[in-house]
Design an enzyme around this catalytic site. Structure first.
Site, PDB file in Angstrom:
ATOM      1  N   GLU A  58       0.862  -1.180   0.000  1.00  9.74           N
ATOM      2  CA  GLU A  58       0.000   0.000   0.000  1.00  9.74           C
ATOM      3  C   GLU A  58       0.900   1.233   0.000  1.00  9.74           C
ATOM      4  O   GLU A  58       1.928   1.239   0.684  1.00  9.74           O
ATOM      5  CB  GLU A  58      -0.894   0.069   1.252  1.00  9.74           C
ATOM      6  CG  GLU A  58      -2.079  -0.852   1.219  1.00  9.74           C
ATOM      7  CD  GLU A  58      -1.773  -2.201   1.843  1.00  9.74           C
ATOM      8  OE1 GLU A  58      -0.749  -2.299   2.556  1.00  9.74           O
ATOM      9  OE2 GLU A  58      -2.536  -3.156   1.602  1.00  9.74           O
ATOM     10  N   TYR A  61       7.779   2.283  -7.820  1.00 11.21           N
ATOM     11  CA  TYR A  61       7.138   0.971  -7.993  1.00 11.21           C
ATOM     12  C   TYR A  61       6.720   0.742  -9.448  1.00 11.21           C
ATOM     13  O   TYR A  61       6.860  -0.362  -9.977  1.00 11.21           O
ATOM     14  CB  TYR A  61       5.939   0.840  -7.046  1.00 11.21           C
ATOM     15  CG  TYR A  61       6.304   0.998  -5.587  1.00 11.21           C
ATOM     16  CD1 TYR A  61       7.390   0.316  -5.044  1.00 11.21           C
ATOM     17  CD2 TYR A  61       5.583   1.845  -4.740  1.00 11.21           C
ATOM     18  CE1 TYR A  61       7.750   0.479  -3.709  1.00 11.21           C
ATOM     19  CE2 TYR A  61       5.936   2.006  -3.398  1.00 11.21           C
ATOM     20  CZ  TYR A  61       7.024   1.321  -2.896  1.00 11.21           C
ATOM     21  OH  TYR A  61       7.387   1.472  -1.585  1.00 11.21           O
TER      22      TYR A  61
HETATM   23  C1  LIG Z   1      10.502   6.573  -1.951  1.00  8.73           C
HETATM   24  C2  LIG Z   1      11.973   6.493  -1.552  1.00  8.73           C
HETATM   25  C3  LIG Z   1      12.233   5.168  -0.852  1.00  8.73           C
HETATM   26  C4  LIG Z   1      12.853   6.567  -2.807  1.00  8.73           C
HETATM   27  O1  LIG Z   1      14.194   6.392  -2.417  1.00  8.73           O
HETATM   28  P1  LIG Z   1      15.409   6.989  -3.287  1.00  8.73           P
HETATM   29  O2  LIG Z   1      16.659   6.363  -2.804  1.00  8.73           O
HETATM   30  O3  LIG Z   1      15.360   8.475  -3.306  1.00  8.73           O
HETATM   31  O4  LIG Z   1      15.009   6.442  -4.711  1.00  8.73           O
HETATM   32  P2  LIG Z   1      15.939   6.268  -5.999  1.00  8.73           P
HETATM   33  O5  LIG Z   1      17.018   7.279  -6.022  1.00  8.73           O
HETATM   34  O6  LIG Z   1      16.328   4.840  -6.085  1.00  8.73           O
HETATM   35  O7  LIG Z   1      14.884   6.609  -7.132  1.00  8.73           O
HETATM   36  C5  LIG Z   1      13.964   5.654  -7.546  1.00  8.73           C
HETATM   37  C6  LIG Z   1      12.852   6.257  -8.353  1.00  8.73           C
HETATM   38  O8  LIG Z   1      11.877   6.787  -7.446  1.00  8.73           O
HETATM   39  C7  LIG Z   1      11.253   7.919  -8.067  1.00  8.73           C
HETATM   40  N1  LIG Z   1      11.570   9.087  -7.246  1.00  8.73           N
HETATM   41  C8  LIG Z   1      12.304   9.099  -6.106  1.00  8.73           C
HETATM   42  N2  LIG Z   1      12.340  10.358  -5.605  1.00  8.73           N
HETATM   43  C9  LIG Z   1      11.605  11.125  -6.441  1.00  8.73           C
HETATM   44  C10 LIG Z   1      11.247  12.499  -6.456  1.00  8.73           C
HETATM   45  N3  LIG Z   1      11.670  13.332  -5.485  1.00  8.73           N
HETATM   46  N4  LIG Z   1      10.461  12.948  -7.464  1.00  8.73           N
HETATM   47  C11 LIG Z   1      10.042  12.112  -8.439  1.00  8.73           C
HETATM   48  N5  LIG Z   1      10.351  10.793  -8.485  1.00  8.73           N
HETATM   49  C12 LIG Z   1      11.113  10.320  -7.494  1.00  8.73           C
HETATM   50  C13 LIG Z   1      11.844   8.029  -9.453  1.00  8.73           C
HETATM   51  O9  LIG Z   1      11.052   7.263 -10.317  1.00  8.73           O
HETATM   52  C14 LIG Z   1      13.226   7.403  -9.266  1.00  8.73           C
HETATM   53  O10 LIG Z   1      13.740   6.907 -10.451  1.00  8.73           O
HETATM   54  P3  LIG Z   1      14.606   7.878 -11.429  1.00  8.73           P
HETATM   55  O11 LIG Z   1      15.689   8.450 -10.579  1.00  8.73           O
HETATM   56  O12 LIG Z   1      15.105   6.921 -12.489  1.00  8.73           O
HETATM   57  O13 LIG Z   1      13.664   8.931 -11.925  1.00  8.73           O
HETATM   58  C15 LIG Z   1      12.372   7.689  -0.625  1.00  8.73           C
HETATM   59  O14 LIG Z   1      11.919   8.880  -1.220  1.00  8.73           O
HETATM   60  C16 LIG Z   1      11.812   7.588   0.788  1.00  8.73           C
HETATM   61  O15 LIG Z   1      12.430   6.981   1.665  1.00  8.73           O
HETATM   62  N6  LIG Z   1      10.656   8.198   1.005  1.00  8.73           N
HETATM   63  C17 LIG Z   1      10.010   8.199   2.334  1.00  8.73           C
HETATM   64  C18 LIG Z   1       9.474   6.837   2.684  1.00  8.73           C
HETATM   65  C19 LIG Z   1       8.451   6.356   1.685  1.00  8.73           C
HETATM   66  O16 LIG Z   1       7.597   7.112   1.219  1.00  8.73           O
HETATM   67  N7  LIG Z   1       8.516   5.060   1.381  1.00  8.73           N
HETATM   68  C20 LIG Z   1       7.570   4.398   0.526  1.00  8.73           C
HETATM   69  C21 LIG Z   1       6.419   3.887   1.330  1.00  8.73           C
HETATM   70  S1  LIG Z   1       5.257   2.996   0.350  1.00  8.73           S
END
Ligand SMILES: CC(C)(COP(=O)(O)OP(=O)(O)OC[C@H]1O[C@@H](n2cnc3c(N)ncnc32)[C@H](O)[C@@H]1OP(=O)(O)O)[C@@H](O)C(=O)NCCC(=O)NCCS
Length: 202
Positions: free
Chosen positions: A140, A152
């Site tokens: 979710e 995702y």
């Molecule tokens: C979601 C989360 C885990 C992504 O981690 P991250 O290390 O920044 O992600 P990555 O660098 O591997 O990026 C993966 C993809 O996520 C998306 N993404 C991540 N941050 C983004 C942003 N600020 N804006 C748009 N897309 C974003 C993009 O699709 C990105 O791929 P791309 O770089 O090829 O465009 C991080 O933002 C986080 O910890 N968020 C808070 C917790 C959370 O919401 N977890 C998910 C619960 S369901």
């Protein structure tokens, strides 16, 4: 700097809890990762950054040439069979039930975001789940959490429905996202290749 993906252990609980609290500040009750370690359905991984001990520091501590090797042995934990101190960059976990892996949590520490660690966690979670015979992987995500949804979607998860007022803090809806046939040969190959591409040296 070396990054290692490994199962979460007791020593990681404090850092994982801090990352969780920062990433999901309004989540109530907060996730109890200590209890999750004892939950036989739960599987958690962390990405740990190895903090390499500087030889300069070791030399300063014991400058005598003949003793340097011994000092390095005493001060470098891995030489004693222990690991270097490790900083946790991010973590993820899922519960495994009847062929279905349910992702419970996935978060990257703020200062490490946008470097591919979120992708690495998702890839590793799916690969671990498939090793445990998951056929589908599901989760979710908040309707407003566009960043996570994009992550995702990139790896084949699709929206399967909405859970109304799922989040108790603000009654926000949850989008259900699922990776079907996670264990198909196509997906296994895709996730193996995706892991190679990230080149984290893990
Ligand atoms: C979601 C989360 C885990 C992504 O981690 P991250 O290390 O920044 O992600 P990555 O660098 O591997 O990026 C993966 C993809 O996520 C998306 N993404 C991540 N941050 C983004 C942003 N600020 N804006 C748009 N897309 C974003 C993009 O699709 C990105 O791929 P791309 O770089 O090829 O465009 C991080 O933002 C986080 O910890 N968020 C808070 C917790 C959370 O919401 N977890 C998910 C619960 S369901």
């Amino acid at each position: 700097m070396v990054h290692i993906v490994r199962p979460m252990n007791q020593d990681d609980v404090a850092q994982v809890t801090a990352i969780d609290r920062d990433a999901f500040p309004t989540m109530w009750p907060p996730m109890n990762y200590q209890r999750e370690l004892d939950n036989h359905l739960a599987h958690y991984i962390v990405i740990a950054e190895e903090i390499e001990q500087s030889e300069e520091h070791i030399d300063r501590v014991e400058p005598e040439g003949g003793l340097t090797h011994k000092v390095i042995e005493w001060l470098t934990p891995h030489k004693q069979g222990k690991e270097h101190p490790q900083k946790i960059v991010g973590f993820a976990g899922f519960w495994m039930m009847a062929g279905e892996a349910h992702i419970i949590s996935l978060a990257v520490k703020k200062e490490f975001r946008r470097h591919g660690f979120g992708k690495l966690l998702l890839i590793e979670v799916v690969r671990s789940a498939v090793k445990l015979e998951a056929e589908i992987v599901t989760l979710e995500v908040r309707i407003s959490n566009y960043e996570a949804q994009r992550l995702y979607l990139q790896y084949g998860f699709v929206g399967k429905g909405v859970r109304r007022a799922y989040y108790t803090d603000n009654r926000e809806d949850a989008l259900i996202m699922t990776l079907d046939a996670a264990d198909s040969q196509d997906n296994v190959t895709k996730f193996d290749q995706a892991r190679q591409i990230l080149k984290f040296g893990v």
